[in-house]
Design a protein around this motif. Structure first.
Motif, PDB file in Angstrom:
ATOM      1  N   ARG A   8       0.844  -1.210   0.000  1.00 11.82           N
ATOM      2  CA  ARG A   8       0.000   0.000   0.000  1.00 11.82           C
ATOM      3  C   ARG A   8       0.877   1.256   0.000  1.00 11.82           C
ATOM      4  O   ARG A   8       0.621   2.194  -0.756  1.00 11.82           O
ATOM      5  N   GLY A  65      -3.117  -4.825  -0.056  1.00 14.00           N
ATOM      6  CA  GLY A  65      -2.541  -3.483  -0.079  1.00 14.00           C
ATOM      7  C   GLY A  65      -3.332  -2.560  -0.992  1.00 14.00           C
ATOM      8  O   GLY A  65      -2.909  -1.440  -1.279  1.00 14.00           O
ATOM      9  N   ASP A 119      -6.460  -0.089  -2.394  1.00 17.17           N
ATOM     10  CA  ASP A 119      -7.241   0.996  -1.787  1.00 17.17           C
ATOM     11  C   ASP A 119      -8.661   0.540  -1.487  1.00 17.17           C
ATOM     12  O   ASP A 119      -9.230   0.928  -0.477  1.00 17.17           O
TER      13      ASP A 119
END
Ligand code: MG
Ligand code: ZN
Length: 218
Positions: A22, A131, A133
């Motif tokens: 992320r 990871g 959104d």
């Protein structure tokens, strides 16, 4: 008891790697989605028509997850976007480490949107953060309108619901309003799109949403 402990350790390690993914994607200003569904809901078809709709507007890359074969990655690569196939060889979900390795093998220069197509499975992909959104859950009109009640974990963790194969609605007999009500009863924050790759219904709206999200990331 010990099985639960091991599973917890696996998930904790996965979460750690997912956090790294992320951070990496955020630094690059890339918005990422993890697309999940049962097998056969039309994930790859949606990706194909979405990539056509996004062409010239936002630059995308795709990570394809499948149990066997690179057939889906071959379909995606025809749309001239960087594509990497992960074959899990029997594994029923993607995990953060597989995505981490895929990220090393994909060219992300100038990319603003990363689409990860997970293995067709509505159960364990809910627990494996990659990871991304947001998770996008796809249900087609040929499935039951009770899916959100049967697999609540996935709908709870998703930010977007796509109701696909709207063109088959007259034959499928599903109650779309009830499907939406069931989904929203599990997760009132779900953003819902109704789509059909055959007629193009909803693809523009869904693509515009992706473009908006990707623009925020830059
Ligand atoms: Mg597929
Ligand atoms: Zn699994």
């Amino acid at each position: 008891m010990s099985i639960i402990t091991i599973e917890k350790k696996v998930l904790a390690k996965n979460d750690e790697i997912a956090a790294g993914n992320r951070e990496h994607l955020r630094k690059l200003g890339i918005f990422s989605v993890n697309v999940v569904s049962s097998p056969g809901s039309g994930k790859t078809s949606i990706l194909e028509c979405t990539l056509e709709s996004l062409r010239g507007k936002v630059s995308a890359a795709v990570i394809e997850g499948d149990v066997q074969t690179d057939l889906d990655a071959q379909r995606i690569a025809r749309h001239h976007v960087p594509t990497v196939q992960i074959v899990t060889r029997g594994g029923c979900h993607l995990d953060a480490l597989l995505v981490h390795d895929a990220l090393q093998r994909i060219s992300l220069d100038g990319v603003a949107l990363l689409i990860i197509e997970n293995v067709g499975n509505l159960v364990c992909p809910a627990n494996y953060d990659l990871g991304e959104d947001t998770k996008v859950v796809v249900v087609s009109t040929t499935e039951g309108d009770d899916k959100p009640l049967k697999y609540p974990e996935m709908f709870l963790r998703a930010g977007v619901l796509i109701i696909n194969k709207m063109d088959l609605l007259p034959y499928a007999g599903i109650d779309v309003a009830r499907l939406e009500r069931n989904a929203l009863s599990v997760n009132p924050r779900l953003r819902i799109f109704r789509t059909s790759c055959r007629t193009g219904e909803g693809i523009g709206e869904w693509s515009d949403w992706l473009i908006g999200q990707a623009a925020k990331g830059i």
